[in-house]
Motif scaffolding. Sequence first.
Motif, mmCIF file in Angstrom:
data_model
loop_
_atom_site.group_PDB
_atom_site.id
_atom_site.type_symbol
_atom_site.label_atom_id
_atom_site.label_comp_id
_atom_site.label_asym_id
_atom_site.label_seq_id
_atom_site.Cartn_x
_atom_site.Cartn_y
_atom_site.Cartn_z
ATOM 1 N N ARG A 194 0.839 -1.205 0.000
ATOM 2 C CA ARG A 194 0.000 0.000 0.000
ATOM 3 C C ARG A 194 0.880 1.264 0.000
ATOM 4 O O ARG A 194 0.655 2.204 -0.758
ATOM 5 C CB ARG A 194 -0.909 -0.046 1.232
ATOM 6 C CG ARG A 194 -1.776 1.173 1.447
ATOM 7 C CD ARG A 194 -3.050 1.125 0.621
ATOM 8 N NE ARG A 194 -3.845 2.316 0.857
ATOM 9 C CZ ARG A 194 -4.907 2.351 1.676
ATOM 10 N NH1 ARG A 194 -5.320 1.271 2.285
ATOM 11 N NH2 ARG A 194 -5.569 3.474 1.837
ATOM 12 N N LYS A 195 1.925 1.235 0.823
ATOM 13 C CA LYS A 195 2.847 2.381 0.862
ATOM 14 C C LYS A 195 3.587 2.544 -0.463
ATOM 15 O O LYS A 195 3.807 3.653 -0.936
ATOM 16 C CB LYS A 195 3.890 2.168 1.970
ATOM 17 C CG LYS A 195 3.353 2.323 3.366
ATOM 18 C CD LYS A 195 3.664 3.724 3.885
ATOM 19 C CE LYS A 195 3.245 3.934 5.299
ATOM 20 N NZ LYS A 195 1.773 3.998 5.438
ATOM 21 N N CYS A 197 2.598 1.610 -3.430
ATOM 22 C CA CYS A 197 1.679 2.140 -4.444
ATOM 23 C C CYS A 197 1.342 3.609 -4.189
ATOM 24 O O CYS A 197 1.183 4.383 -5.128
ATOM 25 C CB CYS A 197 0.405 1.312 -4.494
ATOM 26 S SG CYS A 197 0.656 -0.315 -5.192
ATOM 27 N N ASP A 198 1.235 3.982 -2.906
ATOM 28 C CA ASP A 198 1.011 5.404 -2.585
ATOM 29 C C ASP A 198 2.118 6.233 -3.214
ATOM 30 O O ASP A 198 1.893 7.313 -3.740
ATOM 31 C CB ASP A 198 1.033 5.630 -1.063
ATOM 32 C CG ASP A 198 -0.290 5.246 -0.412
ATOM 33 O OD1 ASP A 198 -1.289 5.101 -1.138
ATOM 34 O OD2 ASP A 198 -0.317 5.077 0.825
ATOM 35 N N GLU A 199 3.339 5.712 -3.141
ATOM 36 C CA GLU A 199 4.469 6.458 -3.684
ATOM 37 C C GLU A 199 4.473 6.447 -5.211
ATOM 38 O O GLU A 199 4.684 7.474 -5.842
ATOM 39 C CB GLU A 199 5.776 5.859 -3.154
ATOM 40 C CG GLU A 199 6.984 6.521 -3.775
ATOM 41 C CD GLU A 199 8.260 6.262 -2.990
ATOM 42 O OE1 GLU A 199 9.307 6.163 -3.630
ATOM 43 O OE2 GLU A 199 8.212 6.167 -1.745
ATOM 44 N N GLY A 202 0.666 7.636 -6.309
ATOM 45 C CA GLY A 202 0.159 8.810 -5.594
ATOM 46 C C GLY A 202 -0.992 8.397 -4.701
ATOM 47 O O GLY A 202 -1.914 7.715 -5.157
ATOM 48 N N GLU A 203 -0.950 8.803 -3.423
ATOM 49 C CA GLU A 203 -2.004 8.292 -2.528
ATOM 50 C C GLU A 203 -3.384 8.822 -2.898
ATOM 51 O O GLU A 203 -4.403 8.229 -2.549
ATOM 52 C CB GLU A 203 -1.674 8.507 -1.047
ATOM 53 C CG GLU A 203 -1.346 9.898 -0.633
ATOM 54 C CD GLU A 203 -0.840 9.919 0.822
ATOM 55 O OE1 GLU A 203 -1.621 9.516 1.702
ATOM 56 O OE2 GLU A 203 0.304 10.329 1.053
ATOM 57 N N ASP A 204 -3.429 9.920 -3.637
ATOM 58 C CA ASP A 204 -4.722 10.444 -4.098
ATOM 59 C C ASP A 204 -5.379 9.500 -5.095
ATOM 60 O O ASP A 204 -6.577 9.602 -5.352
ATOM 61 C CB ASP A 204 -4.541 11.795 -4.822
ATOM 62 C CG ASP A 204 -3.985 12.848 -3.888
ATOM 63 O OD1 ASP A 204 -3.942 12.572 -2.675
ATOM 64 O OD2 ASP A 204 -3.581 13.927 -4.368
ATOM 65 N N ASN A 205 -4.582 8.620 -5.688
ATOM 66 C CA ASN A 205 -5.136 7.727 -6.710
ATOM 67 C C ASN A 205 -5.523 6.355 -6.173
ATOM 68 O O ASN A 205 -5.827 5.445 -6.936
ATOM 69 C CB ASN A 205 -4.153 7.596 -7.884
ATOM 70 C CG ASN A 205 -4.043 8.904 -8.641
ATOM 71 O OD1 ASN A 205 -5.053 9.551 -8.901
ATOM 72 N ND2 ASN A 205 -2.834 9.322 -8.959
ATOM 73 N N PHE A 206 -5.513 6.232 -4.836
ATOM 74 C CA PHE A 206 -5.996 5.001 -4.212
ATOM 75 C C PHE A 206 -7.500 4.907 -4.444
ATOM 76 O O PHE A 206 -8.221 5.873 -4.202
ATOM 77 C CB PHE A 206 -5.684 5.036 -2.708
ATOM 78 C CG PHE A 206 -6.382 3.948 -1.934
ATOM 79 C CD1 PHE A 206 -5.919 2.639 -1.984
ATOM 80 C CD2 PHE A 206 -7.499 4.232 -1.162
ATOM 81 C CE1 PHE A 206 -6.562 1.637 -1.267
ATOM 82 C CE2 PHE A 206 -8.145 3.230 -0.439
ATOM 83 C CZ PHE A 206 -7.667 1.924 -0.500
ATOM 84 N N GLU A 209 -9.441 -1.020 -1.307
ATOM 85 C CA GLU A 209 -8.751 -2.228 -0.889
ATOM 86 C C GLU A 209 -9.847 -3.284 -0.744
ATOM 87 O O GLU A 209 -10.598 -3.272 0.228
ATOM 88 C CB GLU A 209 -8.029 -1.996 0.447
ATOM 89 C CG GLU A 209 -7.256 -3.204 0.926
ATOM 90 C CD GLU A 209 -6.372 -2.869 2.140
ATOM 91 O OE1 GLU A 209 -5.372 -2.146 1.969
ATOM 92 O OE2 GLU A 209 -6.696 -3.331 3.241
ATOM 93 N N PHE A 235 -5.607 0.862 -7.576
ATOM 94 C CA PHE A 235 -5.180 2.246 -7.752
ATOM 95 C C PHE A 235 -5.522 2.690 -9.165
ATOM 96 O O PHE A 235 -5.544 1.879 -10.092
ATOM 97 C CB PHE A 235 -3.665 2.386 -7.547
ATOM 98 C CG PHE A 235 -3.258 2.553 -6.102
ATOM 99 C CD1 PHE A 235 -2.928 3.800 -5.587
ATOM 100 C CD2 PHE A 235 -3.211 1.456 -5.254
ATOM 101 C CE1 PHE A 235 -2.567 3.957 -4.251
ATOM 102 C CE2 PHE A 235 -2.848 1.598 -3.914
ATOM 103 C CZ PHE A 235 -2.525 2.854 -3.419
#
Length: 625
Positions: A194-195, A197-199, A202-206, A209, A235
Amino acid sequence: GMNIVSQNIEKIKELFPEVFSEGKIDFAKLQEELGTFAEDEAQRYNFTWAGKSEAKRIAQTPSTGTLRPCKEESKDWDTTQNLYIEGDNLEVLKLLQKSYHKQVKMIYIDPPYNTGKDFVYKDNFKDNIKNYLEITGQVDGEGNRLSTNSDTNGRYHSDWLSMMYPRLKLARNLLKDDGVIFISIDDNEVSNLRKLCDEIFGEDNFVAEFVWQKKKGGGNDSKYVATEHEYLLMFAKNKSKLPNLFQSFEADYEKRYSKGDELGKYFWDTFKRKSGKQYYPITCPDGTVLQFDENGNPLSWLRSEARFYEDLKNDEIKFEKNSNSWSVFFKQRKPEGKTPRSLLTNYGTTSNGSSEILELFKKDLFDNPKPIQLLTLMVEIGVKRNEIILDFFSGSATTAHAVMKLNSEDNGNRRFICVQLPEPTDNKEFPTICEIGKERIRRAGEKIIGSGTLVPPKNAGLKPHFQNDDGLFGGTEVPPPLDIGFKVLKLDSSNIKIWDSNFENLEQNLLDSVENIKEDRTSQDLLYEILLKYGLDLTLLMEELEINGKKVFIIGSGMLVVCLDDNIDIDTVEKIAQLKKQFVEDYGLDSMRVVFKDSSFKDAVVKTNALYILKQFEIDEVVSV
């Protein structure tokens, strides 16, 4: 490979010209441009692990490999739009960067979960292709590349993250702006993934889950808790461009909407609601006012007063009198689709996945395959009709199976690209995972066609390149014949010798002289390397013509014309150039590239004249390999 780094630098230059001095980026200035002023490094929130910068570098190194066509292991070679690629997915993703840049609508992967028992790919920074050929036993050497990442290893999580990082980074480039990625994972790495993919995304594009119930019952032998679920992380490439997501309705849900008008299907639903806070009086046709229930409590309605009167005016409301009391109904319209739910409790289990393989092969060949139902749901959510689905940890090829099955049900023409490392199995009949995957696609395709869910296409003779944007062929309503084929391509070292010997010298022209092509490579091999170099779709139609006894390949209705024969004279060049006029008339072609070998021409005079003739026919792109 695309020179990813210099492209990124160009983009930064466009955005922030002021942070460059002497062609280099001044990072302190760049930070200030972004509103960040020097801050104590140690206190910043960030996600890192041992080996992260190396993993970044690996993502940026171009590949020295190529993909070689393997017609004899393929199915429907001439017409299929699907690909099955054997090779190390890191190298394959690098090779696909140009041809599939922003072309993929959905990626699904089921990577190793890092349970301490499964294989984790160890990347070799210097020469991954040689490394790959050693592991798969195609050349001699100590192939120690695939090793079990045991949890006693001190860099257990780091190794897994270093393996995933460059692959996800490269995969992101292939996604369309409205594309999505789904990744299966379990408790071991879900938080790290998850971290990561956030990187990368971008966490805005999560987006979500998903929790998938992978088994039912049993589990009493578990030490503490019987784990019945896994996760699917979703994502978006760019959430603001993501269309609404829908899955199909269950049949009984569809049945409710039994009435219809020019706006679509609906049923009469009751307007009175127990919960809700919309209180106002409603006057019935005989003057009765509905405002309080039998206990004197105010009646609550589904919609606001303003909306009610608008609906009334538009004939969306009806009153019905039973014995002596009135009821109010409204047209509950069928929504565009059912919004997906994050809890997946009836989408197959691991044992369903196993029995699907058992049914096709009559033996148990694969551990923990994903069930077709789960994958069909993901494809249905992610991809409407004629788009590309990529799976670069293809395993037993459930993704390919799901794509074909869904296409057969809704006449879609989604295409798949599967990538799999030929990991050895302990089965004599199917010595690698790729052999299982390819055979599954062959058998599943035949089974789907045999099950008769298909609408028979009326004009099955249409060629794939007559496809227009909305996925229709030649502007007719007729669905394409179901594509149950696949082209097999295999990762190998480049067809060109110079590349192997000198890793640093990649920028040099593809081929300086004919001797540069390896003896055991065919013109077909070279053709695919040219497609990769120009970034053309690897399933474009390829036709072969003979002009003055020379072989001429026509790719994608004339987008690319390639002749790799020797001793070409002026007459032949002229006949090749004249093809352009025909392609413009037949296919509406706008530009044509012509490729010869440097040593193809009879002599220097022919070469000079050839360029002149091609220019006359408005063919500017003349390349010699």
